[in-house]
Write a protein that holds these residues in place. Structure first.
Motif, PDB file in Angstrom:
ATOM      1  N   LEU A 107       0.829  -1.208   0.000  1.00 19.61           N
ATOM      2  CA  LEU A 107       0.000   0.000   0.000  1.00 19.61           C
ATOM      3  C   LEU A 107       0.866   1.261   0.000  1.00 19.61           C
ATOM      4  O   LEU A 107       1.541   1.579   0.970  1.00 19.61           O
ATOM      5  CB  LEU A 107      -0.930  -0.004   1.213  1.00 19.61           C
ATOM      6  N   VAL A 108       0.863   1.938  -1.132  1.00 19.15           N
ATOM      7  CA  VAL A 108       1.560   3.211  -1.282  1.00 19.15           C
ATOM      8  C   VAL A 108       0.519   4.243  -1.691  1.00 19.15           C
ATOM      9  O   VAL A 108      -0.112   4.115  -2.741  1.00 19.15           O
ATOM     10  CB  VAL A 108       2.680   3.132  -2.341  1.00 19.15           C
ATOM     11  N   LEU A 109       0.336   5.234  -0.857  1.00 17.56           N
ATOM     12  CA  LEU A 109      -0.656   6.272  -1.112  1.00 17.56           C
ATOM     13  C   LEU A 109      -0.048   7.374  -1.960  1.00 17.56           C
ATOM     14  O   LEU A 109       1.087   7.772  -1.744  1.00 17.56           O
ATOM     15  CB  LEU A 109      -1.147   6.854   0.214  1.00 17.56           C
ATOM     16  N   GLY A 110      -0.799   7.856  -2.903  1.00 18.81           N
ATOM     17  CA  GLY A 110      -0.326   8.930  -3.762  1.00 18.81           C
ATOM     18  C   GLY A 110      -0.493  10.297  -3.113  1.00 18.81           C
ATOM     19  O   GLY A 110      -1.103  10.420  -2.042  1.00 18.81           O
ATOM     20  N   PRO A 111       0.009  11.330  -3.768  1.00 18.45           N
ATOM     21  CA  PRO A 111      -0.087  12.680  -3.215  1.00 18.45           C
ATOM     22  C   PRO A 111      -1.524  13.188  -3.112  1.00 18.45           C
ATOM     23  O   PRO A 111      -1.794  14.138  -2.377  1.00 18.45           O
ATOM     24  CB  PRO A 111       0.730  13.539  -4.175  1.00 18.45           C
ATOM     25  N   SER A 112      -2.450  12.554  -3.808  1.00 20.57           N
ATOM     26  CA  SER A 112      -3.843  13.003  -3.728  1.00 20.57           C
ATOM     27  C   SER A 112      -4.564  12.449  -2.500  1.00 20.57           C
ATOM     28  O   SER A 112      -5.661  12.896  -2.179  1.00 20.57           O
ATOM     29  CB  SER A 112      -4.608  12.594  -4.994  1.00 20.57           C
ATOM     30  N   PHE A 113      -3.938  11.489  -1.801  1.00 18.98           N
ATOM     31  CA  PHE A 113      -4.566  10.951  -0.591  1.00 18.98           C
ATOM     32  C   PHE A 113      -4.675  12.052   0.449  1.00 18.98           C
ATOM     33  O   PHE A 113      -3.706  12.718   0.787  1.00 18.98           O
ATOM     34  CB  PHE A 113      -3.760   9.778  -0.012  1.00 18.98           C
ATOM     35  N   ALA A 114      -5.877  12.253   0.944  1.00 16.17           N
ATOM     36  CA  ALA A 114      -6.117  13.269   1.964  1.00 16.17           C
ATOM     37  C   ALA A 114      -6.581  12.581   3.238  1.00 16.17           C
ATOM     38  O   ALA A 114      -7.705  12.081   3.303  1.00 16.17           O
ATOM     39  CB  ALA A 114      -7.176  14.253   1.486  1.00 16.17           C
ATOM     40  N   PRO A 115      -5.728  12.531   4.252  1.00 12.84           N
ATOM     41  CA  PRO A 115      -6.161  11.918   5.502  1.00 12.84           C
ATOM     42  C   PRO A 115      -7.346  12.683   6.087  1.00 12.84           C
ATOM     43  O   PRO A 115      -7.443  13.894   5.914  1.00 12.84           O
ATOM     44  CB  PRO A 115      -4.936  12.006   6.412  1.00 12.84           C
ATOM     45  N   PRO A 116      -8.248  11.980   6.771  1.00  8.87           N
ATOM     46  CA  PRO A 116      -9.436  12.635   7.319  1.00  8.87           C
ATOM     47  C   PRO A 116      -9.137  13.589   8.476  1.00  8.87           C
ATOM     48  O   PRO A 116      -9.996  14.369   8.868  1.00  8.87           O
ATOM     49  CB  PRO A 116     -10.304  11.471   7.776  1.00  8.87           C
ATOM     50  N   PHE A 117      -7.944  13.501   9.015  1.00 17.11           N
ATOM     51  CA  PHE A 117      -7.508  14.407  10.092  1.00 17.11           C
ATOM     52  C   PHE A 117      -5.988  14.437  10.085  1.00 17.11           C
ATOM     53  O   PHE A 117      -5.348  13.559   9.521  1.00 17.11           O
ATOM     54  CB  PHE A 117      -8.033  13.949  11.460  1.00 17.11           C
ATOM     55  N   GLU A 118      -5.435  15.465  10.704  1.00 18.77           N
ATOM     56  CA  GLU A 118      -3.984  15.575  10.834  1.00 18.77           C
ATOM     57  C   GLU A 118      -3.604  15.273  12.276  1.00 18.77           C
ATOM     58  O   GLU A 118      -4.472  15.188  13.142  1.00 18.77           O
ATOM     59  CB  GLU A 118      -3.519  16.972  10.447  1.00 18.77           C
ATOM     60  N   ALA A 119      -2.303  15.142  12.500  1.00 14.57           N
ATOM     61  CA  ALA A 119      -1.832  14.804  13.839  1.00 14.57           C
ATOM     62  C   ALA A 119      -0.679  15.704  14.261  1.00 14.57           C
ATOM     63  O   ALA A 119       0.120  16.147  13.429  1.00 14.57           O
ATOM     64  CB  ALA A 119      -1.395  13.342  13.887  1.00 14.57           C
ATOM     65  N   ILE A 120      -0.623  15.941  15.542  1.00 17.74           N
ATOM     66  CA  ILE A 120       0.530  16.559  16.186  1.00 17.74           C
ATOM     67  C   ILE A 120       1.116  15.481  17.082  1.00 17.74           C
ATOM     68  O   ILE A 120       0.399  14.870  17.878  1.00 17.74           O
ATOM     69  CB  ILE A 120       0.121  17.773  17.040  1.00 17.74           C
ATOM     70  N   ALA A 121       2.398  15.215  16.944  1.00 13.80           N
ATOM     71  CA  ALA A 121       3.049  14.172  17.733  1.00 13.80           C
ATOM     72  C   ALA A 121       3.823  14.775  18.898  1.00 13.80           C
ATOM     73  O   ALA A 121       4.551  15.760  18.727  1.00 13.80           O
ATOM     74  CB  ALA A 121       3.980  13.352  16.850  1.00 13.80           C
ATOM     75  N   ILE A 122       3.646  14.177  20.065  1.00  9.49           N
ATOM     76  CA  ILE A 122       4.421  14.544  21.254  1.00  9.49           C
ATOM     77  C   ILE A 122       5.045  13.241  21.769  1.00  9.49           C
ATOM     78  O   ILE A 122       4.484  12.561  22.628  1.00  9.49           O
ATOM     79  CB  ILE A 122       3.542  15.199  22.343  1.00  9.49           C
ATOM     80  N   PRO A 123       6.193  12.863  21.201  1.00  3.35           N
ATOM     81  CA  PRO A 123       6.819  11.598  21.593  1.00  3.35           C
ATOM     82  C   PRO A 123       7.733  11.761  22.809  1.00  3.35           C
ATOM     83  O   PRO A 123       8.488  12.732  22.890  1.00  3.35           O
ATOM     84  CB  PRO A 123       7.649  11.241  20.351  1.00  3.35           C
ATOM     85  N   PRO A 124       7.670  10.820  23.752  1.00  7.67           N
ATOM     86  CA  PRO A 124       8.583  10.874  24.886  1.00  7.67           C
ATOM     87  C   PRO A 124       9.841  10.033  24.642  1.00  7.67           C
ATOM     88  O   PRO A 124      10.644   9.845  25.532  1.00  7.67           O
ATOM     89  CB  PRO A 124       7.750  10.269  26.017  1.00  7.67           C
ATOM     90  N   ALA A 157       2.929  18.564  13.010  1.00  7.56           N
ATOM     91  CA  ALA A 157       3.912  19.206  13.882  1.00  7.56           C
ATOM     92  C   ALA A 157       4.410  18.165  14.878  1.00  7.56           C
ATOM     93  O   ALA A 157       3.695  17.218  15.214  1.00  7.56           O
ATOM     94  CB  ALA A 157       3.281  20.387  14.621  1.00  7.56           C
ATOM     95  N   VAL A 158       5.633  18.346  15.328  1.00  8.06           N
ATOM     96  CA  VAL A 158       6.227  17.460  16.333  1.00  8.06           C
ATOM     97  C   VAL A 158       6.719  18.336  17.475  1.00  8.06           C
ATOM     98  O   VAL A 158       7.427  19.319  17.246  1.00  8.06           O
ATOM     99  CB  VAL A 158       7.401  16.652  15.746  1.00  8.06           C
ATOM    100  N   ILE A 159       6.327  17.984  18.670  1.00 10.73           N
ATOM    101  CA  ILE A 159       6.774  18.720  19.855  1.00 10.73           C
ATOM    102  C   ILE A 159       7.689  17.793  20.647  1.00 10.73           C
ATOM    103  O   ILE A 159       7.257  16.750  21.135  1.00 10.73           O
ATOM    104  CB  ILE A 159       5.583  19.176  20.718  1.00 10.73           C
ATOM    105  N   LEU A 160       8.940  18.178  20.730  1.00 14.41           N
ATOM    106  CA  LEU A 160       9.925  17.411  21.500  1.00 14.41           C
ATOM    107  C   LEU A 160      10.104  18.141  22.829  1.00 14.41           C
ATOM    108  O   LEU A 160      10.677  19.224  22.881  1.00 14.41           O
ATOM    109  CB  LEU A 160      11.244  17.318  20.731  1.00 14.41           C
ATOM    110  N   ASP A 161       9.582  17.541  23.877  1.00 15.44           N
ATOM    111  CA  ASP A 161       9.565  18.164  25.198  1.00 15.44           C
ATOM    112  C   ASP A 161      10.597  17.481  26.083  1.00 15.44           C
ATOM    113  O   ASP A 161      10.447  16.309  26.438  1.00 15.44           O
ATOM    114  CB  ASP A 161       8.161  18.039  25.793  1.00 15.44           C
ATOM    115  N   SER A 162      11.625  18.216  26.455  1.00 15.99           N
ATOM    116  CA  SER A 162      12.701  17.627  27.256  1.00 15.99           C
ATOM    117  C   SER A 162      12.205  17.172  28.627  1.00 15.99           C
ATOM    118  O   SER A 162      12.678  16.165  29.159  1.00 15.99           O
ATOM    119  CB  SER A 162      13.859  18.605  27.409  1.00 15.99           C
ATOM    120  N   LYS A 163      11.237  17.888  29.206  1.00 16.51           N
ATOM    121  CA  LYS A 163      10.703  17.486  30.511  1.00 16.51           C
ATOM    122  C   LYS A 163       9.993  16.134  30.406  1.00 16.51           C
ATOM    123  O   LYS A 163      10.092  15.301  31.305  1.00 16.51           O
ATOM    124  CB  LYS A 163       9.732  18.537  31.042  1.00 16.51           C
TER     125      LYS A 163
END
Length: 191
Positions: A107-124, A157-163
């Motif tokens: 499964l390879v999605l093309g540039p026309s694929f529009a996800p139904p929502f976006e995400a912001i990642a906050i990985p620890p 967006a990705v938020i890298l939080d040192s705390k």
């Protein structure tokens, strides 16, 4: 930092997908309540290695809600689970069989694929899944892992939080560093 970002994106209705370990780290860093206040609904991420059945269950639970975006509080498993949920919902899949059939065929999605929502990642952790447009998912029957690719699967967006990162147990921190190397190799070999 998070509220101005959400305002700039125009997100008003927000979901939260979290891993247990990340919630524990956020609680110890005194960051959990601020994140929870911004989100109207939350979902626990599937277990490690993203079993297809759990990812489809997450997608179906998410489909009942209507939100502008999702905050992912967690490492690679939580982030990949959200990417798979984007694919399942964006391609209007309704079953594990549909996902497995398409994933098994590469499964390879093309540039026309529009996800139904976006995400912001906050990985620890150091998973690096938040920086890429690949997601892994595992068949519960064959135990085979499939890779799904799409140019719009990366986090907005990705938020890298040192705390938050400092609250991650040392053994998990080291393991996530090795997983980041795995992600890099996986990305290189899948080109």
């Amino acid at each position: 930092m998070l509220e101005p970002l959400l305002q700039s994106l125009g997100w008003e209705s927000i979901g939260l997908v979290y891993s247990k370990r990340a919630v524990q780290a956020a609680r110890r860093a005194n960051a959990l309540s601020a994140i929870e206040k911004l989100c109207r609904v939350s979902f626990q991420a599937p277990s490690a290695h993203m079993p297809m059945n759990e990812c489809v269950d997450l997608a179906m639970a998410m489909s009942a809600e209507h939100f502008d975006g999702v905050i992912v509080l967690g490492g690679g498993s939580a982030i990949d689970a959200v990417k798979i949920a984007q694919v399942v919902l964006g391609l209007h899949m309704r079953s594990i069989d549909e996902l497995e059939t398409q994933a098994a065929s590469g499964l390879v999605l093309g540039p026309s694929f529009a996800p139904p929502f976006e995400a912001i990642a906050i990985p620890p952790t150091l998973s690096a899944a938040e920086h890429g447009s690949l997601a892994g998912v595992t068949s519960p029957l064959t135990k085979r892992k499939y890779v799904v690719k799409g140019p719009r699967l990366d986090a907005r967006a990705v938020i890298l939080d040192s705390k938050l990162a400092m609250q991650t147990p040392r053994d998990h921190w080291v393991a996530s560093g090795l997983r980041a190397v795995d992600h890099a190799i996986e990305g290189y070999l899948s080109k």
